[in-house]
Design a protein around this motif. Structure first.
Motif, short mmCIF file in Angstrom:
data_model
loop_
_atom_site.label_atom_id
_atom_site.label_comp_id
_atom_site.label_asym_id
_atom_site.label_seq_id
_atom_site.Cartn_x
_atom_site.Cartn_y
_atom_site.Cartn_z
N TYR A 108 0.85 -1.20 0.00
CA TYR A 108 0.00 0.00 0.00
C TYR A 108 0.88 1.25 0.00
O TYR A 108 2.08 1.18 0.26
CB TYR A 108 -0.92 -0.01 1.23
N GLY A 109 0.24 2.38 -0.26
CA GLY A 109 0.99 3.64 -0.27
C GLY A 109 1.25 4.09 -1.69
O GLY A 109 0.80 3.47 -2.66
N GLU A 110 1.97 5.18 -1.80
CA GLU A 110 2.28 5.74 -3.11
C GLU A 110 3.75 6.10 -3.20
O GLU A 110 4.35 6.49 -2.20
CB GLU A 110 1.46 7.02 -3.32
N ASN A 111 4.28 5.99 -4.40
CA ASN A 111 5.65 6.43 -4.65
C ASN A 111 6.67 5.72 -3.77
O ASN A 111 7.63 6.34 -3.30
CB ASN A 111 5.71 7.96 -4.44
N TYR A 141 7.12 -2.54 -3.74
CA TYR A 141 6.69 -1.43 -4.60
C TYR A 141 5.25 -1.06 -4.30
O TYR A 141 4.41 -1.95 -4.12
CB TYR A 141 6.75 -1.84 -6.08
N SER A 142 4.96 0.25 -4.29
CA SER A 142 3.56 0.65 -4.29
C SER A 142 3.02 0.44 -5.71
O SER A 142 3.80 0.30 -6.67
CB SER A 142 3.40 2.10 -3.83
N ASP A 185 1.70 2.26 -7.93
CA ASP A 185 2.11 3.20 -8.98
C ASP A 185 3.54 2.94 -9.45
O ASP A 185 3.93 3.40 -10.52
CB ASP A 185 1.96 4.65 -8.49
N LYS A 186 4.32 2.22 -8.65
CA LYS A 186 5.74 1.99 -9.00
C LYS A 186 6.00 0.58 -9.54
O LYS A 186 7.09 0.29 -10.04
CB LYS A 186 6.62 2.20 -7.76
N GLU A 237 -3.12 -2.34 3.22
CA GLU A 237 -3.10 -1.28 4.23
C GLU A 237 -3.83 -1.75 5.49
O GLU A 237 -3.37 -1.51 6.60
CB GLU A 237 -3.77 -0.01 3.65
N ARG A 255 -5.70 -4.23 -7.35
CA ARG A 255 -5.25 -2.97 -7.95
C ARG A 255 -3.96 -3.18 -8.75
O ARG A 255 -3.78 -2.66 -9.85
CB ARG A 255 -5.06 -1.90 -6.87
N LYS A 269 -3.42 -2.73 -12.93
CA LYS A 269 -2.38 -1.83 -13.43
C LYS A 269 -1.37 -2.60 -14.32
O LYS A 269 -1.03 -2.16 -15.42
CB LYS A 269 -1.67 -1.23 -12.21
#
Ligand code: PBG
Length: 327
Positions: A39-42, A56-57, A59-60, A83, A101, A105
């Motif tokens: 979980y999380g971003e960046n 990795y989150s 987005d990454k 999370e 998710r 992606k």
């Protein structure tokens, strides 16, 4: 005939003749790379006990998957760190779950990658066990109901193959029927069939935050002392409809890999687990062993024992050597 007429060394005298008589080869086709999504971003964070392995989150994660693709590795296996954990691990079947998710992606951005999902609950439950707790242990049949929801949700979100790792009785049958009823007759099951209760999973449990909060996993994972029981587990999974069977860990269980290869016509996967990786990395860092050579020898031994494919944190390191023509 005997010595001095018989001299096996004749076939070892140059690299060319050694190449001609070599029995086992490592190729890109053998490799499955594990990827941790959190979980999380960046976020791209290295796992302290697994140098070179990152969490990795979502987005990454795409960049990580592209790197694996560009190295020519055919498949990844996904592990998720959600999370929110709860008693039953409901993130595993939620549309907004971490794996769901990540799947959407990855399948959108790198559709050519073959994506396997690890199917379990330990990373998603507050107690860290691989199912629903009743009394002091995991309730088998309640857990099967949740496994069905999890695999259908993975398939809906783009998983190419599911890999149940919880060692519940009847899990392959339950998962097969759930996938089939939902229209996913084409999705194969890679069963962690002979999964031992092993201390070699230590670094993974740090990475995946999946250590049990109480007790251990010995009421569902196998006793390391048992080889015949491993075959029993494998044959049951074959009967229940597994497409690929797995032995895990690999190194302390090479005899099991060899026996499983004899006992079934299914492809055999071996999981070169986190502790096996960490030991080689650590000794390599200290300069006590030649890390690269030990890695190659280790992976060759797993293949020679009978593995048709290997899940390994070394996949990228090995692929780089293969691509440079060094092995
Ligand atoms: C369970 C799971 C585990 C591993 C893969 N799937 C941990 C466990 O059974 O405790 C371990 C993999 C490794 O050590 O590399 N979701």
């Amino acid at each position: 005939m005997e010595f001095p007429k018989l001299r096996p060394r004749r076939l070892r005298l140059s690299e060319n003749i050694r190449r001609l008589v070599r029995e086992t080869r490592l190729t890109l086709d053998d490799l499955i790379y594990p990827i941790f999504v959190r979980y999380g971003e960046n976020i791209v964070e290295e796992v302290p006990s697994m140098p070179g392995v990152y969490r990795y989150s979502v987005d990454k994660v795409v960049d990580a998957v592209k790197e694996v693709r560009d190295l020519g590795i055919p498949a990844i296996i996904l592990f998720g760190i959600p999370e929110h954990k709860d008693e039953v691990g409901s993130d595993t079947w939620s549309e907004q779950g971490i794996i769901q998710r990540a799947l959407r992606k990855i399948k959108k951005e790198v559709p050519e990658m073959y994506v396997i999902t690890d199917v379990c609950f330990c990373e998603y439950t507050t107690h860290g066990h691989c199912g629903v707790i009743k009394g002091h242990t995991v309730d088998n049949d309640l857990t099967l109901e949740n496994l069905k929801k999890q695999v259908v949700s993975h398939a809906e979100n783009g998983a190419d193959m599911v890999a149940p790792s919880g060692m519940m009785d009847g899990m392959v049958q339950a998962i097969r029927s759930a996938l089939d009823s939902a229209g996913y007759t084409h999705i194969p099951i890679m069963a962690y069939s002979a999964k031992f209760a092993s201390a070699f999973y230590g670094p993974f449990r740090d990475a995946a935050e999946s250590a049990p909060a109480f007790g251990d996993r010995r009421s569902y994972q196998m006793d390391p002392a048992n080889a015949r029981e491993a075959l029993k587990e494998v044959l049951l999974d074959v009967q229940e409809g597994a497409d690929i069977v797995m032995v895990k860990p690999a190194l302390a269980y090479l005899d099991i890999i060899a026996k499983v290869k004899e006992a079934t016509l299914l492809p055999v996967c071996a999981y070169n687990v986190s502790g096996e990786y960490a030991m080689i990395k650590a000794a390599g860092k200290l300069g006590w062993i030649d890390e690269e050579k030990v890695m190659i020898e280790t992976l060759i031994s797993i293949k020679r024992a009978g593995a048709d494919m290997i899940i390994t944190y070394f996949a990228k390191d090995l692929a780089k050597l293969i691509n440079k023509g060094l092995i």
